[in-house]
Design a protein around this motif. Structure first.
Motif, mmCIF file in Angstrom:
data_model
loop_
_atom_site.group_PDB
_atom_site.id
_atom_site.type_symbol
_atom_site.label_atom_id
_atom_site.label_comp_id
_atom_site.label_asym_id
_atom_site.label_seq_id
_atom_site.Cartn_x
_atom_site.Cartn_y
_atom_site.Cartn_z
ATOM 1 N N HIS A 247 0.836 -1.209 0.000
ATOM 2 C CA HIS A 247 0.000 0.000 0.000
ATOM 3 C C HIS A 247 0.863 1.247 0.000
ATOM 4 N N GLU A 248 2.163 1.049 0.241
ATOM 5 C CA GLU A 248 3.185 2.086 0.078
ATOM 6 C C GLU A 248 4.387 1.350 -0.493
ATOM 7 N N ASN A 249 5.398 2.083 -0.955
ATOM 8 C CA ASN A 249 6.643 1.408 -1.335
ATOM 9 C C ASN A 249 7.129 0.654 -0.103
ATOM 10 N N SER A 250 7.368 -0.653 -0.261
ATOM 11 C CA SER A 250 7.644 -1.475 0.919
ATOM 12 C C SER A 250 8.875 -2.340 0.735
ATOM 13 N N ARG A 251 9.562 -2.587 1.851
ATOM 14 C CA ARG A 251 10.673 -3.550 1.883
ATOM 15 C C ARG A 251 10.307 -4.599 2.909
ATOM 16 N N LEU A 252 10.293 -5.855 2.477
ATOM 17 C CA LEU A 252 9.790 -6.938 3.317
ATOM 18 C C LEU A 252 10.803 -8.069 3.361
ATOM 19 N N LEU A 253 10.777 -8.819 4.459
ATOM 20 C CA LEU A 253 11.565 -10.041 4.542
ATOM 21 C C LEU A 253 10.583 -11.200 4.678
ATOM 22 N N VAL A 254 10.611 -12.089 3.694
ATOM 23 C CA VAL A 254 9.726 -13.255 3.707
ATOM 24 C C VAL A 254 10.517 -14.436 4.257
ATOM 25 N N MET A 255 9.997 -15.024 5.329
ATOM 26 C CA MET A 255 10.668 -16.149 5.989
ATOM 27 C C MET A 255 9.729 -17.343 6.002
ATOM 28 N N ALA A 256 10.151 -18.433 5.362
ATOM 29 C CA ALA A 256 9.319 -19.633 5.383
ATOM 30 C C ALA A 256 10.220 -20.835 5.593
ATOM 31 N N GLY A 257 9.656 -21.901 6.135
ATOM 32 C CA GLY A 257 10.480 -23.089 6.322
ATOM 33 C C GLY A 257 9.691 -24.242 6.902
ATOM 34 N N GLU A 258 10.272 -25.415 6.729
ATOM 35 C CA GLU A 258 9.669 -26.628 7.284
ATOM 36 C C GLU A 258 9.872 -26.589 8.798
ATOM 37 N N PRO A 259 8.781 -26.714 9.558
ATOM 38 C CA PRO A 259 8.932 -26.649 11.021
ATOM 39 C C PRO A 259 9.802 -27.795 11.538
ATOM 40 N N ILE A 260 10.595 -27.500 12.572
ATOM 41 C CA ILE A 260 11.361 -28.549 13.259
ATOM 42 C C ILE A 260 10.574 -28.892 14.518
ATOM 43 N N GLU A 261 9.985 -30.082 14.510
ATOM 44 C CA GLU A 261 9.070 -30.461 15.598
ATOM 45 C C GLU A 261 9.834 -31.152 16.721
ATOM 46 N N GLU A 262 10.681 -30.381 17.389
ATOM 47 C CA GLU A 262 11.468 -30.923 18.501
ATOM 48 C C GLU A 262 11.413 -29.921 19.640
ATOM 49 N N PRO A 263 11.634 -30.389 20.875
ATOM 50 C CA PRO A 263 11.610 -29.444 22.005
ATOM 51 C C PRO A 263 12.706 -28.387 21.859
ATOM 52 N N ILE A 264 12.399 -27.161 22.311
ATOM 53 C CA ILE A 264 13.370 -26.066 22.279
ATOM 54 C C ILE A 264 13.756 -25.720 23.713
ATOM 55 N N ALA A 265 15.057 -25.813 24.012
ATOM 56 C CA ALA A 265 15.566 -25.367 25.308
ATOM 57 C C ALA A 265 16.548 -24.245 25.024
ATOM 58 N N ARG A 266 16.294 -23.049 25.620
ATOM 59 C CA ARG A 266 17.140 -21.883 25.334
ATOM 60 C C ARG A 266 17.837 -21.405 26.588
ATOM 61 N N TYR A 267 19.044 -20.971 26.425
ATOM 62 C CA TYR A 267 19.705 -20.233 27.491
ATOM 63 C C TYR A 267 20.673 -19.273 26.824
ATOM 64 N N GLY A 268 20.274 -17.985 26.741
ATOM 65 C CA GLY A 268 21.119 -16.974 26.100
ATOM 66 C C GLY A 268 21.542 -17.385 24.709
ATOM 67 N N PRO A 269 22.852 -17.599 24.499
ATOM 68 C CA PRO A 269 23.362 -17.855 23.153
ATOM 69 C C PRO A 269 23.306 -19.322 22.739
ATOM 70 N N PHE A 270 22.702 -20.166 23.585
ATOM 71 C CA PHE A 270 22.619 -21.595 23.275
ATOM 72 C C PHE A 270 21.156 -21.996 23.070
ATOM 73 N N VAL A 271 20.904 -22.808 22.038
ATOM 74 C CA VAL A 271 19.550 -23.336 21.831
ATOM 75 C C VAL A 271 19.668 -24.823 21.530
ATOM 76 N N MET A 272 19.217 -25.635 22.505
ATOM 77 C CA MET A 272 19.329 -27.078 22.381
ATOM 78 C C MET A 272 17.932 -27.693 22.553
ATOM 79 N N ASN A 273 17.871 -29.007 22.789
ATOM 80 C CA ASN A 273 16.590 -29.675 22.968
ATOM 81 C C ASN A 273 16.248 -29.910 24.437
ATOM 82 N N THR A 274 17.280 -29.996 25.286
ATOM 83 C CA THR A 274 17.029 -30.281 26.703
ATOM 84 C C THR A 274 17.869 -29.360 27.588
#
Ligand code: MN
Length: 294
Positions: A247-274
């Motif tokens: 509706h105006e001149n636009s810049r967009l980022l399109v992000m798509a992907g196959e979901p990873i169906e696993e548990p997400i465990a995060r702590y700051g700069p680390f992302v693991m499963n447990t």
């Protein structure tokens, strides 16, 4: 036709930045996820930080984020304005500017720094960038680290029908044009510029989570409400067709992907499963197993 209706993706919602903070002293960011609790809806993506646009005064001490570790995923940095320098413990280094992308695979672990490029910092200037974290499946979390410098010239840029704008394929493919990024799981990542009053129709793989971030302008998807600057449009994984109206001149980022169906465990700069894997990551970093910058 009914078949078209059934393959159209539906909208889950439009989200505002959930937090605003400095990363190090060089990246003033607005975070779209995980601050909006969208883990399931945006998987395989884990984090989206929108940095700037912000002007930085000249300095002899480049700002940014000093030495820090990552494990379990990839960091993708897309620069729109400014120059960003990267250096890591696997011996990779690079500088990227407008139109370029750094695709850094932390996997089993790296230590890196992300700074404003030295000469650029001396002159000062406006920085505008995105950092996107892409998850790795369990089977790849402990694989070897890697690094891809993807320059503007390496990225196919397709002129859209009817002078609607331009789509750059960073990862995945669009109308047979393949993006240069090597990914562990199927991902489509497009840098899209659309002119006011124009539209593009995307046919994304059925089952891929899909979201569209508005860097600039005003856009709607499949007839939805309009989303403006720094807003994220999130679609269902079901369906394929995504029609984006500008509706105006636009810049967009399109992000798509196959979901990873696993548990997400995060702590700051680390992302693991447990949680146990996170503790192991912290220990391995402390013990120097992710290396150091030379
Ligand atoms: Mn980092």
């Amino acid at each position: 036709m009914a078949t078209e209706t059934t393959t159209m993706k539906r909208l889950i919602g439009i989200y505002q930045p959930g937090s605003r903070h400095m990363v190090g002293d060089g990246f003033p960011v607005r975070n779209l996820f995980p601050s909006n609790d969208l883990d399931r809806e945006v998987s395989p993506f884990l984090m989206l930080d929108h940095a700037g646009p912000q002007y930085f005064e000249p300095t002899d001490h480049p700002r940014g984020v000093g030495e820090h570790p990552h494990r379990g995923f990839e960091t993708v940095t897309i620069v729109y304005e400014g120059l960003v320098a990267h250096r890591d413990s696997a011996g990779n280094a690079g500088v990227i500017g407008p139109g370029d992308v750094q695709w850094m695979t932390a996997a089993s672990g790296i230590v890196h720094e992300e700074l404003h490029e030295k000469e650029w910092a001396k002159n000062g200037g406006t920085l505008h960038a995105i950092q996107l974290w892409v998850n790795l499946p369990k089977a790849s979390k402990m694989s070897a680290p890697g690094y891809q410098t993807i320059l503007d010239a390496d990225i196919p840029a397709i002129d859209l029908d009817g002078g609607a704008g331009r789509l750059r394929v960073i990862a995945g493919s669009f109308l047979g044009h393949k993006g240069p990024a090597h990914t562990f799981t199927p991902v489509e990542l497009y840098d899209l510029q659309l002119k006011a009053g124009k539209l593009v129709v995307l046919a994304l793989p059925e089952g891929h989570n899909t979201s569209i971030f508005v860097l600039r302008g005003l856009a709607s998807v499949n007839g939805s409400e309009k989303a403006g600057e720094a807003e994220l449009i999130v679609c269902t994984r079901n369906g394929s067709q995504v029609t984006i109206d500008a509706h105006e001149n636009s810049r967009l980022l399109v992000m798509a992907g196959e979901p990873i169906e696993e548990p997400i465990a995060r702590y700051g700069p680390f992302v693991m499963n447990t949680r146990a894997e996170l503790m192991q990551a912290a220990q391995d970093y402390q013990a120097g197993k992710m290396g150091h910058l030379s």
